[in-house]
Design an enzyme around this catalytic site. Structure first.
Site, PDB file in Angstrom:
ATOM      1  N   GLU A   1      72.027  21.520  12.285  1.00  0.00           N
ATOM      2  CA  GLU A   1      72.290  20.735  11.078  1.00  0.00           C
ATOM      3  C   GLU A   1      72.033  21.528   9.784  1.00  0.00           C
ATOM      4  OE1 GLU A   1      70.072  17.071  10.938  1.00  0.00           O
ATOM      5  OE2 GLU A   1      70.770  16.595   8.936  1.00  0.00           O
TER       6      GLU A   1
ATOM      7  N   ASP B   1      62.133  18.252   8.066  1.00  0.00           N
ATOM      8  CA  ASP B   1      63.303  17.897   8.864  1.00  0.00           C
ATOM      9  C   ASP B   1      64.115  19.121   9.278  1.00  0.00           C
ATOM     10  OD1 ASP B   1      65.222  16.413  10.107  1.00  0.00           O
ATOM     11  OD2 ASP B   1      66.213  15.734   8.279  1.00  0.00           O
TER      12      ASP B   1
ATOM     13  N   GLU C   1      64.328   5.597   7.807  1.00  0.00           N
ATOM     14  CA  GLU C   1      65.677   5.711   7.259  1.00  0.00           C
ATOM     15  C   GLU C   1      66.482   4.418   7.473  1.00  0.00           C
ATOM     16  OE1 GLU C   1      67.170   9.439   8.928  1.00  0.00           O
ATOM     17  OE2 GLU C   1      66.246  10.509   7.258  1.00  0.00           O
TER      18      GLU C   1
HETATM   19  O1  GCW Z   1      67.435  13.851   8.414  1.00  0.00           O
HETATM   20  C1  GCW Z   1      67.944  13.387   9.459  1.00  0.00           C
HETATM   21  C2  GCW Z   1      69.368  13.668   9.783  1.00  0.00           C
HETATM   22  C3  GCW Z   1      69.906  12.362  10.307  1.00  0.00           C
HETATM   23  C4  GCW Z   1      69.074  11.980  11.539  1.00  0.00           C
HETATM   24  C5  GCW Z   1      67.601  11.912  11.147  1.00  0.00           C
HETATM   25  C6  GCW Z   1      66.691  11.638  12.313  1.00  0.00           C
HETATM   26  C7  GCW Z   1      69.781  10.732  13.421  1.00  0.00           C
HETATM   27  O2  GCW Z   1      70.072  14.128   8.679  1.00  0.00           O
HETATM   28  O3  GCW Z   1      71.243  12.535  10.626  1.00  0.00           O
HETATM   29  O4  GCW Z   1      69.480  10.770  12.072  1.00  0.00           O
HETATM   30  O5  GCW Z   1      67.217  13.123  10.594  1.00  0.00           O
HETATM   31  O6  GCW Z   1      66.183  12.588  12.870  1.00  0.00           O
HETATM   32  O7  GCW Z   1      66.499  10.481  12.638  1.00  0.00           O
END
Ligand code: GCW
Length: 662
Positions: A375, A347, A268
């Site tokens: 989340e 996720d 990411e």
């Molecule tokens: O998909 C995601 C979350 C992010 C998070 C990421 C991760 C901290 O939406 O907010 O970032 O997973 O686990 O790295």
């Protein structure tokens, strides 16, 4: 505790001071009277606390075989000698004594008799960790309970009282490690490992240390560039290696028992070794080498996937990514590296299969990553108790060598005889007075700690324990609240994303229904619904081949439409809306039925809670009631958006003729 009025302890150390204080405080609170503290046994009944080398302990108890108690285990016994009762809380270490104290207090508070107590306990997992996604400006990524208890406006708080309370809370359920900052390490947080912030990190670490909790930091892989002014962060460059070695030495000067680093790299948009043509093992090993002389470890996250995908590309499957990236490195990581693997391949969705990566690594330390913060599961506005989900994950048999290869045994290190391992979870706390926003979301934090200590505990027993500790021992309260908690995951799943498909949320904040929210985006999160059908074909035969990442028999079970567990049907298969489930019901009818039912169930939570009026503290009662009302009304929105979407797409009416609208 009739007849007892004394605690005996003849040892002193930082952790034993904590243990004594907690014991005296806890005894006073549960019995209503103060206990005296002395260093020697007298002619009266006493609670005796200390390590096995304590003289007073040896007076009462001789010949206890303590090898299997290890570093953190403990024993609690009641001994009657010459007409005097002694309750002995003992361990090999002071830390074990602290855990013994918390266990003992839990027994008193839940009303379990201590009259014939005799137990030995040792944690199944070495690492029992909490990850904070706190940023130094005070915000918390995916936090739903206020702001950070550590920072505000890019500074640490001077007053760490709240941190101390938090450390107590965590230690009382056996948590022994914590990362203080978000895995997405932004500009300011990159300096946490420098002189600018290390004195503050050391202050916080000192608070946690008193409770047996080791402090870790999330680090930015590009720190040598961003904080060190170097032109590169190439893990193979000697100057980069030297920079990390010097940085690590500095950290240990401030925090001699520092735990190590947590790293999100090449994930990411975070920097990582890919930039330099190196791989994850190169990156992790370089950091590990800097930490080895100090006894530190590197926890390297496996949440690595292509986040700039084209939805038209059907061959790239995000679910495959962790396994594809990390299995080639099996056996290449140093012994002080642990790979941290999310429970599912996507996720933290409400329903996912267990990540096949746990079954794909035999010579690598592993940590299971769970998400306590909700989340995708209602953001602590909805009740969604996750212990039953986590139990399923821990109990899942990977069939990697023989039967009984559960995720619990893989991550503890037991199965493959690994030196390190355990569980980590993303925190759900903030500076809200009740810690977790929704009062009942505290149960998730508690349950996580208990499972991290012993994954074999049942969801029911953990739940009953939490309810009794939180609300007292009223039978109606116990029955109703336990019931609400244990049913809540299924309820949430019913009115949200069906049959394992996931992701029907608003992009960005991930709250509320949006069926196509992520459908045409670059994140690799698709359900492929069209007018004929829905679901992702992940089979080897005709799909992305993901089912082939599992060992037999799972690979075949998931591959076949006939044997695929139905709660995961749309995760593994694309089917027409008219596909019949084993019950005879069609997929479209199942979607309608579960969504109508989910709302009814969410509404019934309100009625159940109302039965507790006058049995609970008023403000707690009102607070939860308000959240349950919000949940029920939001569940209706979910129901209507989802049902309308699929009614319009499929053109198939509800067999029961209910009104579908939004
Ligand atoms: O998909 C995601 C979350 C992010 C998070 C990421 C991760 C901290 O939406 O907010 O970032 O997973 O686990 O790295």
């Amino acid at each position: 505790m009739k007849g007892f009025s004394r605690v005996v302890c003849d040892e002193c150390s930082e952790l034993l001071e904590t243990a004594k204080k907690e014991l005296l405080n806890g005894l006073a609170r549960t019995t209503g009277y103060e206990f005296a503290l002395t260093t020697e046994l007298r002619e009266d009944d006493a609670v005796v606390l200390g390590t096995l080398s304590s003289l007073q302990i040896q007076c009462v108890l001789s010949g206890l075989s303590a090898d299997h108690l290890g570093e953190e285990g403990y024993a609690i016994y009641r001994v009657v000698k010459e007409g005097r009762q002694r309750i002995v809380l003992t361990a090999n270490t002071a830390k074990g004594c602290l855990y013994a104290v918390f266990h003992f207090l839990r027994l008193l508070q839940t009303g379990e008799g201590v009259a014939s107590i005799s137990l030995m306990e040792a944690p199944k997992n070495k690492l029992r960790m909490i990850n904070h996604w706190d940023n130094m400006d005070g915000s918390i990524e995916r936090g739903y309970a206020g702001r950070s208890i550590f920072y505000r406006d890019n500074k640490f708080f001077a007053d760490l009282t709240r941190v101390k309370d938090y450390a107590r809370l965590l230690a009382s359920v056996g948590i022994n490690a914590v990362t203080l900052n978000n895995v997405n390490v932004h500009e300011v947080e990159t300096y946490l490992i420098t002189d600018q912030f290390l004195p503050d990190v050391a202050r916080v670490a000192a608070v946690f240390r008193k409770y047996g909790i080791q402090t870790f930091l999330s680090v930015n892989f590009a720190s040598p560039i961003e904080a060190g002014g170097l032109p590169t962060a190439d893990p193979d460059d000697p100057v980069v290696k030297q920079w990390w070695e010097t940085s690590v030495e500095r950290i240990y000067r401030f925090i001699p028992d520092f735990g190590g680093f947590l790293v999100k790299a090449d994930s990411e948009f975070r920097p990582g070794p890919f930039t330099y043509g190196r791989d994850h093992a190169d990156g992790a090993n370089m950091l590990a080498e800097a930490l080895i002389p100090h006894g530190g470890i590197v926890i390297w996250r496996c949440f690595v996937y292509n986040c700039t995908q084209d939805w038209r590309d059907r061959s790239t499957d995000r679910a495959r990514a962790a396994f594809d990236h990390f299995t080639p490195f099996d056996g290449r990581c140093h012994d002080n590296v642990i790979l941290q693997i999310k429970n599912g391949p996507m996720d933290f969705q409400v329903r996912e299969p267990v990540s096949p990566l746990f079954g794909g690594l035999m010579q690598t330390n592993q940590v299971l990553e769970l998400q306590i913060t909700q989340e995708y599961t209602g953001q602590q506005r909805h009740l969604c108790y996750l212990v039953p989900q986590w139990k399923q994950v821990l109990d899942f048999d990977l069939h990697s060598t023989e039967q009984g290869c559960t995720v619990a045994k893989v991550v503890s290190g037991e199965l493959h005889h690994r030196p390190l391992g355990g569980v980590a979870a993303v925190a759900n706390i903030g500076d809200d007075m009740n810690w977790t926003g929704h009062l009942l979301a505290q149960a998730n934090l508690y349950g996580y700690g208990r499972l991290a200590w012993n994954p074999e505990l049942s969801a029911q027993s953990i739940t009953d324990e939490w309810v009794a500790l939180t609300f007292g021992r009223n039978y109606d309260v116990l029955r109703i609240v336990s019931n609400m908690l244990l049913g809540s995951w299924q309820i949430y799943e019913n009115y949200t994303a069906p049959l394992g498909v996931g992701w029907m949320v608003n992009p960005g904040d991930h709250y509320g229904p949006n069926v196509d929210g992520y459908e045409y985006s670059k994140w690799g999160t698709y359900h492929f619904a069209d007018c004929k059908g829905i679901g992702v074909d992940r089979t080897v035969q005709t799909g992305t081949g993901y089912t082939g990442q599992y060992h037999s028999p799972h690979s075949e079970l998931f591959e076949s439409l006939e044997t695929c567990p139905e709660e995961l049907l749309l995760f593994f298969h694309h089917v027409p809306y008219t596909h019949r489930l084993r019950s005879g019901e069609t997929v479209i009818q199942y979607i309608y039925d579960t969504h109508f039912r989910g709302v009814e169930q969410a509404m019934s939570l309100i009625d159940k809670w109302k039965e507790l009026e006058n049995k609970l503290d008023d403000s707690q009662f009102e607070h939860v009631l308000e959240r349950l009302h919000e949940q029920a009304s939001h569940a209706k929105q979910w129901r209507d958006v989802i049902n309308t979407y699929f009614y319009r797409k499929s053109g198939i009416a509800d067999e029961r003729g209910r009104v579908i609208f939004s």
